[in-house]
Write an enzyme that holds these catalytic residues in place. Structure first.
Site, PDB file in Angstrom:
ATOM      1  N   GLU A 210       1.107  -1.064   0.149  1.00 30.86           N
ATOM      2  CA  GLU A 210      -0.070   0.010   0.090  1.00 30.86           C
ATOM      3  C   GLU A 210       0.972   1.261  -0.168  1.00 30.86           C
ATOM      4  OE1 GLU A 210      -3.383  -0.093  -0.231  1.00 30.86           O
ATOM      5  OE2 GLU A 210      -3.535  -2.060   0.027  1.00 30.86           O
ATOM      6  N   CYS A 244      -2.114   9.564   2.233  1.00 30.21           N
ATOM      7  CA  CYS A 244      -1.649   9.133   1.353  1.00 30.21           C
ATOM      8  C   CYS A 244      -2.582   9.326  -0.176  1.00 30.21           C
ATOM      9  CB  CYS A 244      -1.405   7.481   1.380  1.00 30.21           C
ATOM     10  SG  CYS A 244      -2.908   6.908   1.718  1.00 30.21           S
TER      11      CYS A 244
END
Ligand code: NAD
Length: 456
Positions: A210, A244
């Site tokens: 991720e 993110c």
């Protein structure tokens, strides 16, 4: 042998004993995890305040609440998700039946970053427990207060043969990466993601990565101006841009740029006041290294609004910058409260600009024009995204969350987490009632005709 070999062997032994495969055991552990978090809720908020200056509201919304709801979801559904599933069996395979057995992977490693330091441990952990694995977690050394409370919770509720929390930085993570796991789940930068994948490849350990990247936010002419500005400001400046999936930069139709700028400034002041440094809802940069990195970008760029900072407090105000594709800030993920604004004239330019960069983690499109939305969705690959909003796709556990290529490998959240931490064992169960002779030699042309018909 590294210092972790014995611990890992103990976890493997527990897994082999079959204890963690029992569904009642898994549910019980998820309940313990839930209660453990509730018990230390206040300490978690204090730690997040110390590490990132997060308010209780933001900490609940994006860390504690997100973790609790994922644990509840896994607990509620694990029996259904773990059940053996019967699938269709084709004519070539009769008489017989086909099944998918969902089984745990074994011993997993979860490595997490500092920006959402609590939920990026507990959300994947919930899936790993629900799927029946043993787990080692390695939270970030940078968000050290949160790591301490995570370690306290894990130590108190679990035996380390089942779930262990290792604190430490690069050296400890690299020592762990020398070991063989059944799966590594990594959240962090693309740079470290490459290191993790390289180490995992030596043992052929599967990985979920991720990662980060530059998530574009495209703004068409046909929009609801005020709402667009509000949703962009919220998504960019929550956690001071250290998300993110924060919109990294804006790509705005040139005809609307000035109006949007004004609307963004109004919304920044509506959400954080004239001076964000005194807003209790505006967090801080995690450390001085990141503060310096962002300050350098600030000095390079042309500030349209904001640009204020306070080194001692690691404060940088919400800032709008004149965008330039050639600037340094457009070469890396910004990960802070700086928002470059670039413009386009023709729709055809948008994907040409964006597709030159690495594949984004998130894609945001603001437009009331369905054909514009559809065109960009078709032209721009991305891991996830929203139309007419930012960040909110993350909270919908029915959507698989993750990146694509440089922004990540694999997906999680909800049933996708359960699936990520499971092996789908495919079993064909042949009946002995009769044995069609079709597939056995000596081969005949007449039989090939039948097979051609069945496999057409
Ligand atoms: P990072 O990659 O520096 O660190 C992540 C983890 O890796 C930490 O636990 C750290 O101890 C370890 N690590 C660091 N350097 C290492 C090395 N050389 N060898 C082995 N391990 C090492 O990331 P970060 O700075 O903590 O977090 C920010 C990054 O994470 C951003 O790029 C952001 O986009 C990304 N991120 C992605 C998601 C997502 O869900 N896709 C979520 C949050 C953050």
């Amino acid at each position: 042998m590294t210092g972790y070999s014995q611990l890992i062997q103990n976890q493997k032994n527990l897994f082999e004993s079959g204890t963690t495969k029992d569904l009642a055991f898994r549910k019980e552990q998820l309940s313990r995890l839930y209660s453990g978090i509730k018990k230390y809720e206040d300490e978690i908020y204090i730690a997040l305040q110390k590490d990132l200056g997060k308010s209780v509201f933001e900490s609940y919304l994006s860390e504690v609440g997100t973790s609790l709801s994922e644990i509840s979801l896994q607990k509620k559904n694990l029996k259904k998700w773990a059940a053996v599933k019967k699938v269709r069996t084709g004519l070539m395979h009769i008489p017989g039946h086909s099944y998918i057995y969902t089984e745990p992977l074994g011993n997993c490693l979860i490595i997490s970053p500092w920006n959402y330091p609590f939920q990026l441990v507990f959300v994947p952990l919930a899936g790993a427990i629900a799927a029946g694995n043993t787990v080692i977690i390695k939270p970030s050394e940078i968000s050290s207060n949160t790591t301490q409370i995570i370690q306290k919770i894990i130590k108190e509720i679990f035996d380390e043969e089942y779930i262990a929390c290792i604190s430490g930085g690069v050296l400890e993570t690299q020592a762990l990466l020398k070991e063989t796991f059944n799966h590594i789940f990594f959240t962090g930068s693309s740079k470290v993601g490459r290191i993790v994948m390289e180490s995992a490849a030596k043992n052929l350990t599967p990985v979920t990565l991720e990662l980060g990247g530059k998530s574009p936010c495209i703004v068409d002419k046909k929009i609801n101006l005020k709402l667009t500005a509000k949703r962009i400001v919220w998504g960019k400046f929550i956690n001071v841009g250290q998300s993110c999936i924060a919109p990294d930069y804006l790509l705005v139709h040139k005809d609307i740029k000035e109006d949007l700028l004004q609307a963004l400034i109004e919304q920044i002041e509506a959400l954080y006041g004239k001076d964000a440094s005194v807003s209790k809802d505006y967090p801080r940069i995690i450390n001085h290294i990141n503060f310096e990195r962002l300050k350098n970008h600030l000095e390079e760029g042309e500030v349209i609004f904001g640009g204020k900072f306070n080194e001692k407090e690691k404060y940088i105000s919400p800032t709008l910058l004149e965008g330039n594709w050639e600037s340094e800030i457009m070469k890396e993920e910004i990960f802070g409260p700086l928002l470059p604004i670039l413009s386009y004239s023709e729709t055809s330019e948008i994907s040409q600009y964006i597709n030159k960069l690495d594949r984004p983690l998130a894609l945001y499109i603001f437009s009331n024009d369905r054909s514009f939305q559809k065109r960009l969705l078709r032209e721009i690959p991305a891991g996830n995204g929203s139309i007419n909003d930012t960040m909110m796709q993350f909270g919908n556990t029915n959507l698989p969350f993750g990146g694509v290529n440089q922004s990540g490998i694999g997906k999680y959240h909800g049933k996708y987490s359960f699936s990520t931490f499971s092996n789908h064992k495919s079993i064909y169960h042949r009946s002995n009632l009769f044995d069609p002779p079709l597939r056995y030699p000596p081969y005949k042309d007449s039989v090939l005709k039948i097979i051609r018909f069945l496999l057409r």
